[in-house]
Design a protein around this motif. Structure first.
Motif, mmCIF file in Angstrom:
data_model
loop_
_atom_site.group_PDB
_atom_site.id
_atom_site.type_symbol
_atom_site.label_atom_id
_atom_site.label_comp_id
_atom_site.label_asym_id
_atom_site.label_seq_id
_atom_site.Cartn_x
_atom_site.Cartn_y
_atom_site.Cartn_z
ATOM 1 N N ILE A 209 0.859 -1.179 0.000
ATOM 2 C CA ILE A 209 0.000 0.000 0.000
ATOM 3 C C ILE A 209 0.895 1.229 0.000
ATOM 4 O O ILE A 209 1.859 1.305 0.762
ATOM 5 C CB ILE A 209 -0.968 -0.026 1.202
ATOM 6 N N PRO A 216 -4.169 6.422 1.297
ATOM 7 C CA PRO A 216 -3.594 5.493 0.314
ATOM 8 C C PRO A 216 -3.909 5.930 -1.114
ATOM 9 O O PRO A 216 -5.053 6.271 -1.423
ATOM 10 C CB PRO A 216 -4.290 4.172 0.652
ATOM 11 N N TRP A 219 -2.924 0.434 -3.947
ATOM 12 C CA TRP A 219 -2.690 -0.745 -3.113
ATOM 13 C C TRP A 219 -2.976 -1.992 -3.935
ATOM 14 O O TRP A 219 -3.682 -1.943 -4.951
ATOM 15 C CB TRP A 219 -3.585 -0.702 -1.871
ATOM 16 N N ALA A 316 0.592 -3.211 5.735
ATOM 17 C CA ALA A 316 0.172 -4.016 4.586
ATOM 18 C C ALA A 316 -0.234 -5.422 4.993
ATOM 19 O O ALA A 316 -0.598 -6.232 4.133
ATOM 20 C CB ALA A 316 1.299 -4.079 3.558
#
Length: 343
Positions: A209, A216, A219, A316
């Motif tokens: 990500i 974000p 991702w 992540a």
């Protein structure tokens, strides 16, 4: 002109424009109107089924898909206003074993149709505003063509969770308190892998990500294309995919006039992976050394810097495996927020 810009994002016949150069933008729209018919819908509110909301001073913006989620819920017979549902999108115990997989000619066509339709409906929000759904949707999607009832049930669980959290979305900010300690417009990333977790082909799940301005920007969660020989090799596969996207984003940001002045931090929780990519040791495996030479090159060029982090701090993690309630929500809190709390 330095400091002035017009940025246009085009998807088929829908355009999204960001600009701080009104005089030139007005000339541009007049030129386009002389060529084709266009409609100016004013300030950003909706774009491709995504709702955009700004706070009072426009220092923060949030995107979610409440209307889309409610539409999908009705399609599959789920109450769109339900606040009851699972605490996580996927049960930690959900696995599909080789013996569970039906042959292609044994699958009920009705079940296959429902599976593909459900999976397709879930993939859209997972790729736009809901990174917390991405691993679960990715895993269910692997079996969309040859589903079992357990796969359908897993998909419906994701849907019920999505309805329960329909106000969740991603946020971006220019306030220092929301930037996780990074500078405005500075990229940073988290990268992880789950070694050999696919019981069908023993491939590994990789996830990463990439953040900027408190939220974000991209991702991913997917299986490795080949079976990896160790957890370190799985982590290297994840890092290779992550670094490729980081470098592409750095190039895009530079083109837009927001050059990354320092290496992009990539947080990794595997010490061997960091050692290999920092040229401190060899894998003793020529194909692997060649395959990941590009990571070493990016490190040498100071485009990225690998930063060790503990597994407990690996954001992540939710993109590589189904997590328990506490760990999942801790990871998700760095990526999505409840839109009802947005001010």
């Amino acid at each position: 002109v330095k400091g002035l810009y017009i940025i246009i994002c085009l998807y088929v016949d829908d355009a999204l424009v960001a600009e701080n150069w009104a005089s030139r933008f007005n000339k541009f729209t007049q030129y386009i109107q002389n060529k084709i018919e266009i409609t100016n819908e004013g300030y950003l509110n909706w774009y491709l089924s995504v709702k955009w909301k700004f706070n009072v001073d426009a220092s923060r913006v949030m995107a979610n898909q409440v209307a889309y989620v409610e539409k999908v819920a009705k399609t599959f017979g789920v109450d769109p206003n339900s606040d009851k549902g699972p605490k996580t999108p996927m049960d930690e115990r959900f696995h599909v074993k080789p013996e569970d997989m039906p042959e292609a000619d044994e699958v009920d066509p009705t079940l296959r149709t429902k599976s593909k339709s459900l999976t397709g409906s879930l993939l859209f929000p997972a790729g736009w505003c809901r990174p917390d759904l991405t691993f679960a949707v990715s895993k269910v999607a692997r079996f969309a063509a040859r589903p079992t009832q357990a796969v359908i049930d897993a998909g419906m669980r994701i849907l019920r969770y999505m309805v329960k959290t329909k106000y969740f979305g991603i946020q971006f900010s220019r306030n220092a308190a929301d930037l996780f300690g990074f500078e405005l417009n500075q990229l940073f990333a988290y990268c992880d892998a789950s070694y050999g977790d696919d019981l069908i082909g023993r491939k590994s799940t990789i996830g990463y990500i990439i953040y900027m301005n408190g939220g974000p920007v991209t991702w991913k969660s997917k299986l490795t294309p080949t079976v990896e020989g160790s957890s370190t090799h799985a982590e290297l596969a994840a890092l290779g995919a992550c670094v490729e996207d980081v470098c592409n984003l750095r190039s895009i940001m530079s083109t837009l006039g927001f050059e990354q002045k320092s290496p992009t931090p990539v947080y990794v929780d595997n010490e061997s992976c960091i050692a290999i990519c920092s040229n401190k040791r060899s894998t003793h495996n020529k194909p692997v050394d060649v395959r990941y030479q590009k990571i070493r090159e990016r490190v040498r060029l100071m485009e990225i810097v690998l930063v060790p982090c503990s597994t407990l701090d690996q954001r992540a993690d939710m993109l590589t495996k189904a997590l328990g309630n506490n760990k999942f929500h801790e990871c998700a809190s760095y990526s999505v927020i409840d839109g009802r709390d947005f001010e």
